[in-house]
Write a protein that holds these residues in place. Sequence first.
Motif, PDB file in Angstrom:
ATOM      1  N   GLY A   1       2.365   1.705  -9.021  1.00 28.21           N
ATOM      2  CA  GLY A   1       1.934   2.993  -8.554  1.00 28.21           C
ATOM      3  C   GLY A   1       2.344   4.225  -9.668  1.00 28.21           C
ATOM      4  O   GLY A   1       1.362   4.968  -9.839  1.00 28.21           O
ATOM      5  N   VAL A   2       3.525   3.954 -10.240  1.00 30.75           N
ATOM      6  CA  VAL A   2       3.774   4.817 -11.333  1.00 30.75           C
ATOM      7  C   VAL A   2       2.789   4.913 -12.509  1.00 30.75           C
ATOM      8  O   VAL A   2       2.392   5.707 -13.114  1.00 30.75           O
ATOM      9  CB  VAL A   2       5.285   4.645 -11.601  1.00 30.75           C
ATOM     10  N   GLU A   3       2.691   3.534 -12.664  1.00 36.53           N
ATOM     11  CA  GLU A   3       1.897   3.274 -14.021  1.00 36.53           C
ATOM     12  C   GLU A   3       0.377   3.656 -13.742  1.00 36.53           C
ATOM     13  O   GLU A   3      -0.329   4.235 -14.892  1.00 36.53           O
ATOM     14  CB  GLU A   3       1.727   1.892 -14.247  1.00 36.53           C
TER      15      GLU A   3
ATOM     16  N   VAL B   1      11.648  -6.696  -2.912  1.00 34.28           N
ATOM     17  CA  VAL B   1      11.082  -7.116  -4.290  1.00 34.28           C
ATOM     18  C   VAL B   1       9.506  -6.411  -4.331  1.00 34.28           C
ATOM     19  O   VAL B   1       9.233  -5.754  -5.169  1.00 34.28           O
ATOM     20  CB  VAL B   1      10.878  -8.390  -4.765  1.00 34.28           C
ATOM     21  N   ALA B   2       8.479  -6.645  -3.259  1.00 31.71           N
ATOM     22  CA  ALA B   2       7.278  -6.119  -3.075  1.00 31.71           C
ATOM     23  C   ALA B   2       7.265  -4.810  -3.266  1.00 31.71           C
ATOM     24  O   ALA B   2       6.381  -4.322  -3.963  1.00 31.71           O
ATOM     25  CB  ALA B   2       6.691  -6.894  -2.129  1.00 31.71           C
ATOM     26  N   ALA B   3       8.105  -3.983  -2.503  1.00 35.25           N
ATOM     27  CA  ALA B   3       8.104  -2.483  -2.603  1.00 35.25           C
ATOM     28  C   ALA B   3       8.322  -1.963  -3.811  1.00 35.25           C
ATOM     29  O   ALA B   3       7.862  -1.049  -4.411  1.00 35.25           O
ATOM     30  CB  ALA B   3       8.987  -2.029  -1.450  1.00 35.25           C
ATOM     31  N   LEU B   4       9.520  -2.500  -4.666  1.00 37.40           N
ATOM     32  CA  LEU B   4       9.685  -2.231  -5.887  1.00 37.40           C
ATOM     33  C   LEU B   4       8.547  -2.338  -6.880  1.00 37.40           C
ATOM     34  O   LEU B   4       8.285  -1.237  -7.640  1.00 37.40           O
ATOM     35  CB  LEU B   4      10.904  -2.852  -6.488  1.00 37.40           C
ATOM     36  N   LEU B   5       8.170  -3.632  -6.929  1.00 45.34           N
ATOM     37  CA  LEU B   5       7.063  -3.705  -7.774  1.00 45.34           C
ATOM     38  C   LEU B   5       5.764  -2.860  -7.615  1.00 45.34           C
ATOM     39  O   LEU B   5       5.062  -2.182  -8.431  1.00 45.34           O
ATOM     40  CB  LEU B   5       6.644  -5.242  -7.434  1.00 45.34           C
ATOM     41  N   ALA B   6       5.437  -2.539  -6.351  1.00 48.25           N
ATOM     42  CA  ALA B   6       4.256  -1.613  -5.902  1.00 48.25           C
ATOM     43  C   ALA B   6       4.811  -0.541  -6.316  1.00 48.25           C
ATOM     44  O   ALA B   6       3.688   0.253  -6.801  1.00 48.25           O
ATOM     45  CB  ALA B   6       4.303  -1.893  -4.409  1.00 48.25           C
ATOM     46  N   PHE B   7       5.958   0.218  -6.226  1.00 53.01           N
ATOM     47  CA  PHE B   7       6.144   1.341  -6.745  1.00 53.01           C
ATOM     48  C   PHE B   7       5.996   1.712  -8.065  1.00 53.01           C
ATOM     49  O   PHE B   7       5.335   2.630  -8.663  1.00 53.01           O
ATOM     50  CB  PHE B   7       7.561   1.946  -6.234  1.00 53.01           C
ATOM     51  N   ASN B   8       6.229   0.723  -8.809  1.00 56.70           N
ATOM     52  CA  ASN B   8       6.162   0.689 -10.173  1.00 56.70           C
ATOM     53  C   ASN B   8       4.810   0.716 -10.520  1.00 56.70           C
ATOM     54  O   ASN B   8       4.229   1.379 -11.569  1.00 56.70           O
ATOM     55  CB  ASN B   8       7.072  -0.513 -10.889  1.00 56.70           C
TER      56      ASN B   8
ATOM     57  N   LYS C   1       0.960  -1.212  -0.099  1.00 61.20           N
ATOM     58  CA  LYS C   1      -0.086  -0.006   0.060  1.00 61.20           C
ATOM     59  C   LYS C   1       0.717   1.250  -0.048  1.00 61.20           C
ATOM     60  O   LYS C   1       0.852   2.141  -0.715  1.00 61.20           O
ATOM     61  CB  LYS C   1      -0.933  -0.163   1.338  1.00 61.20           C
ATOM     62  N   THR C   2       2.028   1.335   0.918  1.00 64.47           N
ATOM     63  CA  THR C   2       2.859   2.477   1.057  1.00 64.47           C
ATOM     64  C   THR C   2       3.483   2.856  -0.479  1.00 64.47           C
ATOM     65  O   THR C   2       3.554   4.037  -0.584  1.00 64.47           O
ATOM     66  CB  THR C   2       3.868   2.268   2.165  1.00 64.47           C
ATOM     67  N   TYR C   3       4.046   1.866  -0.856  1.00 62.25           N
ATOM     68  CA  TYR C   3       4.857   2.060  -2.154  1.00 62.25           C
ATOM     69  C   TYR C   3       4.007   2.327  -3.229  1.00 62.25           C
ATOM     70  O   TYR C   3       4.383   2.776  -4.162  1.00 62.25           O
ATOM     71  CB  TYR C   3       5.921   0.869  -2.264  1.00 62.25           C
ATOM     72  N   THR C   4       2.792   1.545  -3.458  1.00 64.31           N
ATOM     73  CA  THR C   4       1.937   1.814  -4.649  1.00 64.31           C
ATOM     74  C   THR C   4       1.463   3.432  -4.411  1.00 64.31           C
ATOM     75  O   THR C   4       1.629   3.920  -5.568  1.00 64.31           O
ATOM     76  CB  THR C   4       0.656   0.918  -4.550  1.00 64.31           C
ATOM     77  N   LEU C   5       1.054   3.933  -3.370  1.00 67.62           N
ATOM     78  CA  LEU C   5       0.756   5.318  -3.104  1.00 67.62           C
ATOM     79  C   LEU C   5       1.869   6.046  -3.444  1.00 67.62           C
ATOM     80  O   LEU C   5       1.633   7.212  -3.871  1.00 67.62           O
ATOM     81  CB  LEU C   5       0.132   5.321  -1.796  1.00 67.62           C
ATOM     82  N   GLY C   6       2.928   5.856  -2.975  1.00 63.78           N
ATOM     83  CA  GLY C   6       4.360   6.416  -3.368  1.00 63.78           C
ATOM     84  C   GLY C   6       4.614   6.565  -4.636  1.00 63.78           C
ATOM     85  O   GLY C   6       4.912   7.724  -5.089  1.00 63.78           O
ATOM     86  N   GLY C   7       4.367   5.574  -5.435  1.00 64.79           N
ATOM     87  CA  GLY C   7       4.684   5.729  -6.910  1.00 64.79           C
ATOM     88  C   GLY C   7       3.556   6.268  -7.546  1.00 64.79           C
ATOM     89  O   GLY C   7       3.908   7.393  -8.326  1.00 64.79           O
ATOM     90  N   PHE C   8       2.395   6.298  -7.132  1.00 66.80           N
ATOM     91  CA  PHE C   8       1.449   7.163  -7.797  1.00 66.80           C
ATOM     92  C   PHE C   8       1.465   8.810  -7.565  1.00 66.80           C
ATOM     93  O   PHE C   8       1.324   9.439  -8.361  1.00 66.80           O
ATOM     94  CB  PHE C   8      -0.134   6.625  -7.263  1.00 66.80           C
ATOM     95  N   GLN C   9       1.878   8.989  -6.267  1.00 68.46           N
ATOM     96  CA  GLN C   9       2.192  10.235  -6.213  1.00 68.46           C
ATOM     97  C   GLN C   9       3.178  10.682  -6.500  1.00 68.46           C
ATOM     98  O   GLN C   9       3.292  12.101  -6.874  1.00 68.46           O
ATOM     99  CB  GLN C   9       2.143  10.407  -4.399  1.00 68.46           C
TER     100      GLN C   9
END
Length: 357
Positions: A304-306, A295-302, A176-184
Amino acid sequence: MKPALIEISANTTEVVEIEIRASLEALLTGINGQYRNTQEAPNSDQYDHYRAMESAELEAEFKKFMPTLLEGVELKLDGAPAELQLKELVVPPPGYTKVPRNSVIILKGRIPRETQSLTWYYPMAFGDHATRVRQVDEANNEWHWSSHQWVKEDKPTEPFMLNEVFAKPSFAQVVKTYTLGGFQHILPKGLDHILFVLGIFLLSRRLKPIALQITMFTIAHSITLAMGTLEIISISPRIVEPLVALSIAYVAIENLFSSKINRFRLPVVFGFGLLHGLGFATMLSEFGMPTDDFVAALLAFNVGVELGQLAVVLIAYFGVAYWFSSEKLYHRIVVVPASLVIGIMGMIWFVDRLAIF
């Protein structure tokens, strides 16, 4: 007089304990680390009187001092003061009275599980101190010790972070944290990336050109995001940041002279995507990466970016492009002015970033 040794234990049972190893005699008389020899202090006779007391007698004397101690020290959890109380007081027998007697004061309080950091204040009037923090998760048999902070001034410690064991986020929290971080990082914080995506979008309203370019950009920045975060590749921001700005100007200016993808457009977008990925990696390294769920954080951030990029495209399409039925009118009224603005901003950023670095 030696510094007080302080160990703070943050337990996942939401209990915090502070163990202070110090001379009660010194605390009672105000003799601190400025004196290498207690005989140098003006009230050394009073110190010697306390030093010769039996354990029970000294304990009784010190308990009168406890309100002063509790009023003087301060434990802050995420900046908010915690309420502390005496749990235990251990006073050794007098022993050889010519050397300091270290007693143990144990304070306790409550620490919520969501606490991310703590600071400790021990007044200089009580002496200097060396403090460290232990995070404890007895249920999972996990412990983590911080390094010591030796404070010789009348100020709090630097914050001790609790994310190793005590406040270690769950897998779901990491995602959740890294997906939101990527989106933001795209919306609303990534204006340069927003303009690049808009530059790609403006080439044509048709789905295929947009999808091809976004796909190339996504593949490219995903590669360098992973490589940069894993430290397989490292390029200085002094090079990356100006080139990111130049990429924005390039795609915008190309939109002025073309309304369809030429044979160079996709390779160029891919190359610029590699640069943007390195920019994402720099931001992600500053954001910090978890050790266990890397790895989960890296994928989640990516991801979020997408999602952020997709949001930019959808907003641009339904906010503007959808309402035009004529390609020529859309190009004249929207594409040309918007591309000029984006191109100019890209060039301004390019010059500014060269000057900054």
